[in-house]
Scaffold this motif. Structure first.
Motif, mmCIF file in Angstrom:
data_model
loop_
_atom_site.group_PDB
_atom_site.id
_atom_site.type_symbol
_atom_site.label_atom_id
_atom_site.label_comp_id
_atom_site.label_asym_id
_atom_site.label_seq_id
_atom_site.Cartn_x
_atom_site.Cartn_y
_atom_site.Cartn_z
ATOM 1 N N ASP A 234 3.519 8.533 28.307
ATOM 2 C CA ASP A 234 4.286 8.774 29.537
ATOM 3 C C ASP A 234 5.613 8.040 29.339
ATOM 4 N N CYS A 236 7.784 6.639 31.139
ATOM 5 C CA CYS A 236 8.157 5.399 31.836
ATOM 6 C C CYS A 236 7.694 4.168 31.057
ATOM 7 N N ASP A 276 7.561 12.850 33.173
ATOM 8 C CA ASP A 276 6.750 11.851 32.467
ATOM 9 C C ASP A 276 6.443 12.268 31.037
ATOM 10 N N TYR A 285 12.312 8.294 39.299
ATOM 11 C CA TYR A 285 11.646 7.135 38.690
ATOM 12 C C TYR A 285 11.626 7.278 37.161
ATOM 13 N N HIS A 286 11.129 8.418 36.670
ATOM 14 C CA HIS A 286 11.073 8.596 35.218
ATOM 15 C C HIS A 286 12.472 8.749 34.624
HETATM 16 ZN ZN LIG Z 1 5.165 7.320 34.298
#
Ligand SMILES: [Zn+2]
Length: 317
Positions: A234, A236, A276, A285-286
């Motif tokens: 992922d 992140c 992701d 966020y990502h």
């Molecule tokens: Zn993530």
């Protein structure tokens, strides 16, 4: 096959759209608004594009989330203050004004009291006065106090003692003592130790174990990192793992080229933003943690600014 190019202007527009499109999803994500704004602002400043969002509007929004009752910032106007939204608010304000000049002395004092009031006798922190304990809140509280210039040795010592109780046999850190190792928790724990100047609590033996655990997160052949064993990569975790390795001077132990390719493959080349994993839906966020991870890998190559692996903010020179 060569990885796709970094489509900077699409990412800038993607972040602007996040702030301007008041869609149904936007209103559903009220509890994450302040975090989301921090992710957007951080992605922009990393790309040297902070002016893409009007600073006065951003600052006005942050200040409108001040909760006088708790003496902290909520995620949305009229929400209760919480440590997570408070750190995001302080990070955003600090990017625009290193002296936090938009806050009054009374507000700064209240913020300090709010955060210190969340620390429990064992050194851990709650997220708010009713909440549970989590190493994420320890990092968040310590980082916020540090940004306010109010982190004392006593608070730092207690926090670091709690953090070390969350260290696991396998070399990772968990949410609380005895809970499973997770890469994001490693970041919050190593980050806490770095902020309070206690990285030395990681003995050579512990540090080597931790570095092994972190480097094992790289999933080949994709090159991306997972958060714990047997999970899919992922994007992140590119940030959570690489920043943790950086803090203990061990970032050269991973295959940086494959990681960089994986990150670039997670872009939406048409609409901007990162998902992701390659071809998955994008979110801010990502997008933020992909771009900050690219900064850690090679900020000069991308024309970025250098990001601090400890604070996930522009590095103070
Ligand atoms: Zn993530």
């Amino acid at each position: 096959m060569a990885p796709p190019p970094f489509v900077k202007s699409k990412h800038v527009q993607y972040i602007i759209n996040q702030e301007q499109n008041r869609t149904f999803e936007y209103w559903l994500s009220e509890h994450l608004r302040m975090n989301g704004l921090y992710w957007g602002v951080t992605a922009l400043i990393t790309m040297n594009e902070l002016s893409a969002l009007p600073s006065s509007e951003v600052i006005k929004y942050v200040l409108s989330c001040w909760d006088e009752n708790s003496g902290a910032f909520g995620s949305f106007p009229k929400h209760d203050g919480h440590i997570l939204s408070t750190l995001s608010a302080l990070q955003i304000l600090k990017i625009y004004s290193p002296e936090l000049s938009m806050l009054t002395d009374v507000q700064k004092q209240k913020l300090k009291d709010f955060i210190i009031g969340l620390q429990l006798p064992d050194g851990s922190f709650q997220g708010d006065r009713y909440g549970e304990v989590d190493t994420r809140f320890v990092y968040t509280a310590v980082s916020a106090l540090s940004l306010l210039g109010e982190l004392s040795d006593e608070i730092g010592d207690r926090a670091s003692r709690f953090i070390m109780r969350c260290f696991n046999f396998d070399g990772g850190f968990g949410l609380v003592p005895g809970s499973e190792s997770h890469a994001a928790q490693v970041f919050t724990c190593v980050g806490t130790l770095a902020i309070v100047g206690k990285l030395g609590l990681l003995t050579d033996e512990k540090r080597i174990k931790m570095v092994d655990w972190l480097t094992e997160r790289q999933v080949l052949p994709s090159g991306g990192f997972n958060g714990r064993a047997e999970k899919l990569p992922d994007v992140c975790y590119s940030w959570w793992v690489l920043s943790s390795l950086k803090m203990v001077d061990s970032a050269d132990l991973i295959d940086k080229e494959r990681l960089e390719e994986f990150i670039l493959e997670c872009q939406d080349l048409e609409h901007g933003g990162f998902g992701d994993r390659p071809d998955n839906a994008t979110d801010v966020y990502h997008t933020c943690f992909s771009i900050t991870a690219l900064s850690l890998l090679d900020y000069e190559k991308y024309g970025f600014i250098e990001i601090d692996p400890i604070y996930c903010m522009p590095l103070k020179k």
